[in-house]
Write an enzyme that holds these catalytic residues in place. Structure first.
Site, PDB file in Angstrom:
ATOM      1  N   ASP A  52       0.817  -1.226   0.000  1.00  0.00           N
ATOM      2  CA  ASP A  52       0.000   0.000   0.000  1.00  0.00           C
ATOM      3  C   ASP A  52       0.846   1.270   0.000  1.00  0.00           C
ATOM      4  O   ASP A  52       0.537   2.241  -0.697  1.00  0.00           O
ATOM      5  CB  ASP A  52      -0.944   0.011   1.212  1.00  0.00           C
ATOM      6  CG  ASP A  52      -2.237  -0.744   0.925  1.00  0.00           C
ATOM      7  OD1 ASP A  52      -2.300  -1.467  -0.097  1.00  0.00           O
ATOM      8  OD2 ASP A  52      -3.195  -0.620   1.729  1.00  0.00           O
ATOM      9  N   ASN A  95      -4.470  -1.978  -4.587  1.00  0.00           N
ATOM     10  CA  ASN A  95      -5.720  -2.067  -3.830  1.00  0.00           C
ATOM     11  C   ASN A  95      -5.634  -1.188  -2.595  1.00  0.00           C
ATOM     12  O   ASN A  95      -6.202  -1.506  -1.544  1.00  0.00           O
ATOM     13  CB  ASN A  95      -5.988  -3.530  -3.439  1.00  0.00           C
ATOM     14  CG  ASN A  95      -7.447  -3.742  -3.057  1.00  0.00           C
ATOM     15  OD1 ASN A  95      -8.274  -2.840  -3.188  1.00  0.00           O
ATOM     16  ND2 ASN A  95      -7.771  -4.928  -2.566  1.00  0.00           N
ATOM     17  N   GLY A  97      -6.699   1.667  -0.623  1.00  0.00           N
ATOM     18  CA  GLY A  97      -7.730   2.693  -0.434  1.00  0.00           C
ATOM     19  C   GLY A  97      -7.123   4.003   0.027  1.00  0.00           C
ATOM     20  O   GLY A  97      -7.544   5.091  -0.392  1.00  0.00           O
ATOM     21  N   ASP A 319     -11.151  -2.536  11.047  1.00  0.00           N
ATOM     22  CA  ASP A 319     -10.091  -3.461  10.637  1.00  0.00           C
ATOM     23  C   ASP A 319      -9.760  -4.450  11.753  1.00  0.00           C
ATOM     24  O   ASP A 319      -9.719  -5.669  11.532  1.00  0.00           O
ATOM     25  CB  ASP A 319      -8.816  -2.697  10.244  1.00  0.00           C
ATOM     26  CG  ASP A 319      -9.025  -1.854   8.976  1.00  0.00           C
ATOM     27  OD1 ASP A 319     -10.100  -1.978   8.354  1.00  0.00           O
ATOM     28  OD2 ASP A 319      -8.118  -1.079   8.626  1.00  0.00           O
ATOM     29  N   LYS A 346     -14.472  -3.931   1.282  1.00  0.00           N
ATOM     30  CA  LYS A 346     -13.024  -3.734   1.471  1.00  0.00           C
ATOM     31  C   LYS A 346     -12.250  -4.693   0.552  1.00  0.00           C
ATOM     32  O   LYS A 346     -12.691  -4.957  -0.559  1.00  0.00           O
ATOM     33  CB  LYS A 346     -12.699  -3.866   2.943  1.00  0.00           C
ATOM     34  CG  LYS A 346     -13.497  -2.788   3.732  1.00  0.00           C
ATOM     35  CD  LYS A 346     -12.817  -2.190   4.879  1.00  0.00           C
ATOM     36  CE  LYS A 346     -13.601  -0.970   5.303  1.00  0.00           C
ATOM     37  NZ  LYS A 346     -13.201  -0.394   6.546  1.00  0.00           N
ATOM     38  N   GLU A 347     -11.126  -5.219   1.014  1.00  0.00           N
ATOM     39  CA  GLU A 347     -10.277  -6.028   0.142  1.00  0.00           C
ATOM     40  C   GLU A 347     -11.057  -7.178  -0.498  1.00  0.00           C
ATOM     41  O   GLU A 347     -10.734  -7.671  -1.566  1.00  0.00           O
ATOM     42  CB  GLU A 347      -9.083  -6.571   0.927  1.00  0.00           C
ATOM     43  CG  GLU A 347      -7.950  -5.581   1.097  1.00  0.00           C
ATOM     44  CD  GLU A 347      -8.186  -4.521   2.137  1.00  0.00           C
ATOM     45  OE1 GLU A 347      -9.366  -4.249   2.487  1.00  0.00           O
ATOM     46  OE2 GLU A 347      -7.200  -3.925   2.605  1.00  0.00           O
ATOM     47  N   ARG A 350     -15.655  -9.052   3.338  1.00  0.00           N
ATOM     48  CA  ARG A 350     -15.041  -9.658   4.519  1.00  0.00           C
ATOM     49  C   ARG A 350     -16.048 -10.390   5.404  1.00  0.00           C
ATOM     50  O   ARG A 350     -15.659 -11.300   6.143  1.00  0.00           O
ATOM     51  CB  ARG A 350     -14.316  -8.581   5.340  1.00  0.00           C
ATOM     52  CG  ARG A 350     -13.032  -8.119   4.689  1.00  0.00           C
ATOM     53  CD  ARG A 350     -12.359  -6.997   5.442  1.00  0.00           C
ATOM     54  NE  ARG A 350     -10.989  -6.849   4.987  1.00  0.00           N
ATOM     55  CZ  ARG A 350     -10.188  -5.854   5.340  1.00  0.00           C
ATOM     56  NH1 ARG A 350     -10.616  -4.905   6.164  1.00  0.00           N
ATOM     57  NH2 ARG A 350      -8.948  -5.797   4.888  1.00  0.00           N
ATOM     58  N   HIS A 413      -5.071  -9.293   3.103  1.00  0.00           N
ATOM     59  CA  HIS A 413      -4.038  -9.422   4.134  1.00  0.00           C
ATOM     60  C   HIS A 413      -4.602  -9.750   5.505  1.00  0.00           C
ATOM     61  O   HIS A 413      -4.040 -10.541   6.259  1.00  0.00           O
ATOM     62  CB  HIS A 413      -3.215  -8.137   4.189  1.00  0.00           C
ATOM     63  CG  HIS A 413      -4.036  -6.879   4.380  1.00  0.00           C
ATOM     64  ND1 HIS A 413      -3.624  -5.818   5.143  1.00  0.00           N
ATOM     65  CD2 HIS A 413      -5.264  -6.509   3.919  1.00  0.00           C
ATOM     66  CE1 HIS A 413      -4.517  -4.851   5.125  1.00  0.00           C
ATOM     67  NE2 HIS A 413      -5.529  -5.261   4.381  1.00  0.00           N
ATOM     68  N   ARG A 414      -5.738  -9.128   5.838  1.00  0.00           N
ATOM     69  CA  ARG A 414      -6.270  -9.355   7.200  1.00  0.00           C
ATOM     70  C   ARG A 414      -6.852 -10.762   7.363  1.00  0.00           C
ATOM     71  O   ARG A 414      -6.824 -11.322   8.462  1.00  0.00           O
ATOM     72  CB  ARG A 414      -7.299  -8.292   7.575  1.00  0.00           C
ATOM     73  CG  ARG A 414      -6.689  -6.921   7.572  1.00  0.00           C
ATOM     74  CD  ARG A 414      -7.424  -5.870   8.360  1.00  0.00           C
ATOM     75  NE  ARG A 414      -6.870  -4.579   7.992  1.00  0.00           N
ATOM     76  CZ  ARG A 414      -5.689  -4.104   8.425  1.00  0.00           C
ATOM     77  NH1 ARG A 414      -4.970  -4.794   9.273  1.00  0.00           N
ATOM     78  NH2 ARG A 414      -5.231  -2.932   8.009  1.00  0.00           N
ATOM     79  N   LYS A 438       0.316  -6.429   1.732  1.00  0.00           N
ATOM     80  CA  LYS A 438      -0.418  -5.156   1.610  1.00  0.00           C
ATOM     81  C   LYS A 438      -0.049  -4.210   2.749  1.00  0.00           C
ATOM     82  O   LYS A 438       0.103  -3.004   2.542  1.00  0.00           O
ATOM     83  CB  LYS A 438      -1.929  -5.407   1.598  1.00  0.00           C
ATOM     84  CG  LYS A 438      -2.758  -4.154   1.299  1.00  0.00           C
ATOM     85  CD  LYS A 438      -4.232  -4.495   1.110  1.00  0.00           C
ATOM     86  CE  LYS A 438      -5.011  -3.364   0.469  1.00  0.00           C
ATOM     87  NZ  LYS A 438      -5.380  -2.279   1.370  1.00  0.00           N
TER      88      LYS A 438
END
Ligand SMILES: O=C(O)C1=C[C@@H](OP(=O)(O)O)[C@@H](O)[C@H](O)C1
Ligand SMILES: C=C(OP(=O)(O)O)C(=O)O
Length: 670
Positions: A52, A95, A97, A319, A346-347, A350, A413-414, A438
């Site tokens: 990022d 990606n 944001g 997050d 989001k990514e 989720r 990533h999360r 990320k």
């Protein structure tokens, strides 16, 4: 990204240690942009280096901003006072944001021609509310694909001179952040009115705090309106330090809470401007013991060892709330995380991704438009003893035990970081782990440093060496589980004969192998709830075992089965390839042997005790022949590996051998 890659995490026993956090993504990307918009130079220290922030750095460099690396995550940014030298450019923003939204606003108000694009998922993430607001100021922005979504085309425009502009706040706070950071480029007073309930409010606090560091104080009326006054100009602060990332901290704090702790994160604490530090307080509501200093936070398991479910509005920590969803696996009761609709844009989606993967590890999950409800499998519900750690509480029937399955991470990533915590339940495979780049490229290395896997003592050696007796005794002494790996093929043959499964039906045998419920209790072996007697030593069984052992899928299923025995508090296992193939990361590896002569004598004594007749010379010949076969075979030949300690019991009795193993373990225990 390569989705065919994966990382296998061993089952985890505990977590303790300390981690220095990488820089905050949210702060890094704001600081880079504001430094670029300032007059003068800024030295940025402890900047996050990740996908990022790389996208933001590349973007700024493409726009003609000079960014110089000073080493050690320090950068010198020479600002352009809001006038980007390059007026015509194409930016690819991945990606991110925090790069895409703020750069859209800054470029829309800066009088150049730009196209902004990202990865496919970025083109599904909404940006319409921001574009509407910017158009309200006269900006010329066109959608290059779908209305409301990137990619975007920005052209020079005659700005309208409007004194106020409205922006919706209920899809992403990044739209308001982007507008606020860009407004000083207009040089006149503009008020932003927020329409709808503003989500993710603490991120606006980060924006305001960073703008203040660069000399601009935004006037505000609560969360409803924000005014940037005429004459506001960004002034480089000289030197600025980026805090550690509070969202990244959440995985380690949760590890401390689940795995005993203490786990300390360094780089964020009481003094942080990031809303995600409040994750620590939410973990405390689940019972975790939390301590906090100005620049560190430490987490331990609850005093009574058990996390409790919570019901929480998570809008302020969108997050880090994902981490709570996985912590909920280890909590008693049902956890509900509410007000998280933004997870869907989001990514990945989720809420859906989290629900799907939590189910794979055996949780009961309910998914709603803006909430997720998770019932983990607590030790209480499974009726296991109090003193057992959180490990091994996950549903043993869950599909994750199938070695071909794994946790999918959806290029998020999360998801990858969150599910590393599920290894406190069982060994787990995480697919495409590199997506952590990320925000945290070294995540799995750091995670491994503060987690201790369930210990394994692997005792390999030739037949009749007495390794089984020693292994059982060691397991008893330590209160560990015991696996006689050699028995597994014979057990499978027994189960196949019992169930009428043909000994050449590879698929059926592999299925049976993974379903078999096997317990070793002292000398006794239980198969699917019934004790197995002498049939295991019989000729028919031995012949069946050698047939099934030749089948590839059976070997794979039994490999997984053997690894399933690795449960808290630990495992002692004996065989021929335990330390080399099955548990290459074993805590202690022993190669236990004795001279062929002494092994023949021991076997003779054993047989005599059972009232059986034998000749030492014959036994010796058998043992020599077997040694020859075992050491010469191509698949996992029997040999002492360099990382195994040699235990020659030719002149030792069982007590002495057991002592040797226990002493070895004392020196290596986690
Ligand atoms: O402004 C920021 O730095 C961020 C805002 C949040 O997004 P939303 O406002 O879209 O919830 C958060 O999820 C994201 O990781 C970073
Ligand atoms: C939502 C996230 O990222 P982004 O900054 O791309 O919105 C995130 O990091 O969880």
């Amino acid at each position: 990204m390569n989705p065919s890659e994966f990382i296998n995490l061993p089952p985890l026993l505990s977590a303790r240690g300390s981690v220095r956090l990488p820089g905050s993504k949210s702060i890094s990307n704001r600081v880079l942009l504001l430094a670029a918009l300032s007059g003068g130079t800024t030295i940025v220290r402890d900047l996050l280096r990740s996908d990022d922030t790389d996208r933001m750095l590349e973007g700024l460099q493409t726009l003609g901003v000079t960014v110089e690396s000073l080493g050690n995550n320090a950068y010198k940014v020479t600002g352009c006072g809001g006038d980007f030298p390059v007026k015509n450019a194409e930016l690819f923003l991945g990606n991110a944001g925090t790069a895409f939204r703020p750069l859209t606003a800054a470029l829309a108000l800066s009088g150049g021609s730009y196209t902004l694009s990202g990865v496919a998922r970025m083109h599904e993430r909404p940006i319409g509310d921001l574009v509407d607001a910017l158009r309200g100021l006269g900006a010329d922005i066109a959608y290059l694909a779908n209305d409301g979504f990137p990619p975007l085309q920005i052209k020079p425009a005659t700005l309208s001179g409007a004194a106020s502009v409205s922006v919706r706040g209920d899809v992403s706070s990044q739209f308001l952040t982007a507008l606020l950071m860009a407004l000083p480029l207009l040089g006149r007073t503009v008020t932003v009115e927020v329409i709808g309930e503003l989500i993710s409010k603490p991120y606006i606090e980060i924006t305001l705090a960073m703008m203040a560091r660069f000399g601009i104080v935004v006037l505000r009326d609560g969360w409803k309106s924000f005014t940037v006054a005429a004459g506001s100009r960004y002034v480089a602060p000289g030197e600025i330090y980026v805090e550690g990332d509070a969202s990244s901290a959440s995985y380690f704090l949760a590890a401390g809470a689940i795995g005993g702790g203490p786990v300390r994160v360094e780089g964020v604490g009481r003094g942080s401007i990031q809303g995600d530090v409040r994750f620590a307080g939410e973990l405390a509501k689940m019972g975790a013991q939390i301590e906090m200093g100005d620049n560190w936070i430490e987490a331990r398991a609850p005093v009574n060892g058990k996390l409790q479910a919570i019901d929480l509005d998570c809008n302020h920590i969108p997050d880090a709330a994902m981490t709570l969803a996985v912590a909920a696996l280890f909590a008693n009761g049902t956890t509900t995380l509410r007000n998280i609709a933004s997870w869907r844009v989001k990514e990945t989606d989720r809420i859906h991704a989290m629900a799907t993967e939590l189910r794979k590890v055996g949780a009961l999950v309910e998914e709603g438009a803006d909430y997720i409800r998770i019932t983990g499998l607590s030790s209480e519900e499974l009726g296991v003893s109090e003193n057992r750690s959180a490990a091994s509480i996950l549903n043993p029937q869950s599909s994750i035990l199938n070695p071909a399955a794994g946790i999918d991470t959806y290029d998020d990533h999360r998801m990858a970081m969150c599910f590393s915590l599920a290894a406190f339940g069982n060994a787990i495979r995480i697919n495409d782990p590199r997506c952590v780049a990320k925000t945290f490229p070294d995540y799995f290395t750091e995670f491994a440093k503060v987690t201790q896997s369930v210990p394994v003592i692997a005792i390999d050696g030739p037949s009749a060496s007495g390794k089984g007796t020693v292994a059982q005794r060691v397991a008893n002494e330590l209160g560990f589980h015991y696996l006689d790996s050699g028995a597994l093929y014979r057990l499978l043959a027994t189960a196949a004969m019992r169930d009428g499964v043909a000994l050449d039906d590879e698929v059926a045998l592999a299925g049976l192998a993974s379903r078999m419920d096997i317990v070793f209790k002292g000398e006794q072996i239980w198969l699917d709830g019934a004790p197995v007697g002498d049939e295991l030593r019989g000729e028919a069984c031995a012949a069946g075992a050698s047939k099934v052992a030749a089948l590839h899928q059976v070997r794979a299923a039994l490999l997984a089965k053997q690894r399933d025995f690795r449960k808290a508090p630990g495992l002692v296992t004996d065989g021929r390839d335990m330390g080399s193939v099955v548990f290459p990361d074993a805590t202690l590896k022993i190669f236990l042997t004795a001279s062929a002569q002494i092994r023949a004598e021991r076997r003779y004594k054993q047989l005599k005790e059972k009232g059986m007749d034998a000749k030492i010379a014959d036994l010796l010949q058998d043992i020599r022949a077997r040694d020859e076969r075992d050491t010469q075979r191509s698949a996992a030949p029997l040999q002492q590996y360099p990382d195994a300690s040699l235990l020659d019991t030719t002149t030792l009795d069982v007590d002495q051998a057991v002592k040797f193993v226990l002493n070895g373990y004392q020196c290596k225990a986690p």
